[in-house]
Design a protein around this motif. Structure first.
Motif, short mmCIF file in Angstrom:
data_model
loop_
_atom_site.label_atom_id
_atom_site.label_comp_id
_atom_site.label_asym_id
_atom_site.label_seq_id
_atom_site.Cartn_x
_atom_site.Cartn_y
_atom_site.Cartn_z
N ALA A 135 0.86 -1.31 -0.04
CA ALA A 135 0.11 0.08 -0.23
C ALA A 135 0.92 1.33 -0.10
N GLU A 136 1.94 1.24 0.92
CA GLU A 136 2.87 2.24 0.75
C GLU A 136 3.57 2.30 -0.56
N ILE A 137 4.02 1.43 -1.25
CA ILE A 137 4.62 1.57 -2.41
C ILE A 137 3.68 1.82 -3.47
N THR A 138 2.42 1.55 -3.46
CA THR A 138 1.37 2.05 -4.34
C THR A 138 1.25 3.49 -4.39
N TYR A 139 1.08 3.96 -3.00
CA TYR A 139 1.06 5.46 -2.83
C TYR A 139 2.14 6.15 -3.59
N CYS A 140 3.39 5.67 -3.57
CA CYS A 140 4.59 6.30 -4.12
C CYS A 140 4.43 6.31 -5.57
N SER A 286 -6.90 -8.37 1.84
CA SER A 286 -8.00 -7.45 2.26
C SER A 286 -9.12 -7.16 1.00
N ASP A 287 -10.39 -7.14 1.24
CA ASP A 287 -11.41 -6.86 0.30
C ASP A 287 -11.02 -5.68 -0.59
N SER A 288 -10.53 -4.60 0.38
CA SER A 288 -10.18 -3.41 -0.45
C SER A 288 -9.04 -3.46 -1.40
N PHE A 289 -8.11 -4.57 -0.96
CA PHE A 289 -6.82 -4.73 -2.02
C PHE A 289 -7.19 -5.25 -3.14
N ILE A 290 -8.26 -6.29 -2.85
CA ILE A 290 -8.80 -7.29 -4.01
C ILE A 290 -9.46 -6.16 -5.06
N ASN A 291 -10.35 -5.14 -4.34
CA ASN A 291 -11.28 -4.21 -5.35
C ASN A 291 -10.16 -3.30 -5.96
N PHE A 292 -9.04 -2.81 -5.22
CA PHE A 292 -7.93 -1.94 -5.83
C PHE A 292 -7.77 -2.75 -7.20
N ILE A 293 -7.19 -3.84 -7.12
CA ILE A 293 -6.67 -4.44 -8.61
C ILE A 293 -7.51 -4.61 -9.53
N ASP A 294 -8.81 -4.96 -8.92
CA ASP A 294 -9.89 -5.15 -9.96
C ASP A 294 -10.02 -3.86 -10.71
N ALA A 295 -9.78 -2.87 -9.80
CA ALA A 295 -10.18 -1.49 -10.64
C ALA A 295 -9.11 -1.15 -11.52
N CYS A 296 -7.89 -1.68 -11.48
CA CYS A 296 -6.93 -1.45 -12.29
C CYS A 296 -6.99 -2.42 -13.59
N LEU A 297 -7.58 -3.75 -13.07
CA LEU A 297 -7.38 -4.57 -14.40
C LEU A 297 -8.36 -4.83 -15.05
N LYS A 298 -9.21 -3.84 -15.50
CA LYS A 298 -10.14 -3.76 -16.54
C LYS A 298 -9.64 -3.80 -17.88
N LEU A 307 -6.65 7.78 -12.28
CA LEU A 307 -5.56 7.96 -11.43
C LEU A 307 -5.88 8.95 -10.09
N ALA A 308 -6.86 10.32 -10.32
CA ALA A 308 -7.24 10.83 -9.18
C ALA A 308 -8.10 10.10 -8.23
N GLU A 309 -8.95 9.04 -8.61
CA GLU A 309 -9.76 8.21 -7.76
C GLU A 309 -8.97 7.11 -7.04
N LEU A 310 -8.00 6.55 -7.80
CA LEU A 310 -6.89 5.68 -7.23
C LEU A 310 -6.30 6.00 -6.13
N ILE A 311 -5.71 7.47 -6.09
CA ILE A 311 -4.86 7.85 -5.30
C ILE A 311 -5.47 7.96 -3.81
N GLN A 312 -7.04 8.12 -3.96
CA GLN A 312 -7.96 8.22 -2.85
C GLN A 312 -8.68 7.19 -2.45
N HIS A 313 -8.13 5.88 -3.09
CA HIS A 313 -8.67 4.53 -3.03
C HIS A 313 -8.79 4.32 -1.50
N PRO A 314 -9.82 3.67 -0.74
CA PRO A 314 -9.90 3.32 0.72
C PRO A 314 -8.60 2.52 0.88
N TRP A 315 -8.28 1.72 0.29
CA TRP A 315 -7.28 0.40 0.45
C TRP A 315 -6.22 1.12 0.93
N LEU A 316 -5.72 2.40 0.22
CA LEU A 316 -4.30 3.19 0.71
C LEU A 316 -4.54 3.87 2.15
#
Ligand SMILES: COC(=O)c1c[nH]c2ncccc12
Ligand code: NA
Length: 339
Positions: A135-140, A286-298, A307-316
């Motif tokens: 999650a830290e790495i993803t934010y960076c 976590s479900d929010s991690f699974i959701n984050f990756i699903d949101a990227c892999l469409k 990008l603007a929403e991903l950086i505010q995704h609850p998982w982070l």
């Protein structure tokens, strides 16, 4: 502006320290190859090799990427001109740039040295990366993508674990992004390798944009979380790679990489034709991690979360709140003790 986290004082100090080091370096006249003492080879891949070097006059340790190109002088001068844009880059999530020069058939790019190395090497060493660290790495990574888009109006074009670098200071930075169109063209048909983080639209030669980077981010996170390259999806059925494999059984002995058996063309066809891979929902993620990756892999770029929403995704935020990470300590824990 997006909701970027305020830089902590130490991070700001390190950016400033880099700029002072760079000023000391720039005060020496143009780099001659003889000014650099080669210390150790750091890696080879996508058209070039990276070497840890010492710039003797300024006594600065650097990473030098050398790319062999057989191109006319006007093309290489165009590349050097385009690379100069990197002098304008100053972000805690983008690798520092000292300069570039041509020598003996090679473009040489001098960059900040990151003692924790690249995340593909970290995954090879420790098997897979814990979710809260990812999650830290993803934010960076996301903040780096925002910087590239807002300050240089470019996308990265080559997001993958080997292009994310970490340091024992706890920094995490992007490298090898496509700042020079001419260099991109000169490297065009030098792709080698058995894996691809490229998005379906790019693999099909369609127009692609920053959403293509988000596909690559999703695939990279899947691989770093499970320790397995996630295509074909069957690879994930065999379970996760062991974390910190016992030293007597090196990782290779654990999971012979199935993608080796699948030829690269079949692999690329699989990416374009099959359903995108997903994190297993019975492996403790976590479900929010699974959701984050699903949101990227469409498969459809327009369906990927912007990008603007991903950086505010609850998982982070959830991860940062519930399982905060001391990145400096974690990176140190992954580094091989010097002999
Ligand atoms: C393309 O840039 C790199 O690979 C690197 C830039 N700085 C580094 N530091 C350590 C390892 C690799 C690198
Ligand atoms: Na690279």
């Amino acid at each position: 502006e997006l909701t970027q986290r305020p830089l902590d004082a130490k991070q700001l100090q390190r950016v400033e320290d880099f700029l002072f080091r760079k000023a000391a370096f720039l005060s020496t006249e143009d780099v001659q190859p003889t000014d650099l003492r080669e210390l150790v080879v750091l890696g080879r891949g996508n058209g070039g090799s990276v070497c840890k070097v010492l710039h003797v006059k300024s006594n600065i340790i650097m990473a030098r990427k050398s790319i062999h190109l057989e191109i006319r002088p006007e093309v290489r001068n165009q590349i050097l001109r385009e690379l100069r844009i990197l002098h304008k880059c100053s972000s805690p999530h983008i690798i520092g740039f000292y300069g570039s020069f041509w020598h003996d058939g090679e473009i040489n790019i001098l960059m900040e040295y990151m003692d924790g190395g690249s995340l593909d090497a970290v995954v090879r060493r420790i098997g897979r990366i814990p979710e809260n660290v990812l999650a830290e790495i993803t934010y960076c990574i996301l903040d780096g993508l925002v910087y590239l888009r807002d300050k240089l109006s470019i996308m990265h074009r080559d997001i993958k674990p080997s292009n994310v670098l970490v340091s024992s200071d706890g920094d995490c930075k992007l490298c090898d992004f496509g700042v020079s169109g001419e260099l991109h063209n000169s490297l065009a048909n030098t792709f080698v390798g058995t894996r691809s983080y490229m998005s379906p639209e790019r693999l099909q030669g369609q127009r692609y944009a920053v959403e293509s980077d988000l596909w690559s981010l999703g695939l990279s996170l899947l691989e770093m979380a499970t320790g397995v390259f996630p295509i074909p999806a069957e690879n994930l059925k065999k379970g996760l790679a062991p974390m910190h494999p016992p030293p007597d059984k090196p990782l290779e002995a654990h999971a012979p990489d199935a993608t080796q058996s699948m030829a690269i063309f079949e692999l690329l066809a699989n990416i374009v034709e099959s359903e995108p891979p997903r994190l297993p929902d019975d492996a403790g993620f976590s479900d929010s991690f699974i959701n984050f990756i699903d949101a990227c892999l469409k498969r459809e770029p327009s369906e990927r979360m912007p990008l603007a929403e991903l950086i505010q995704h609850p998982w982070l935020e959830d991860m940062r709140a519930s399982q905060p990470v001391n990145m400096a300590e974690w990176v140190r824990s992954t580094m091989v003790p010097c002999e």
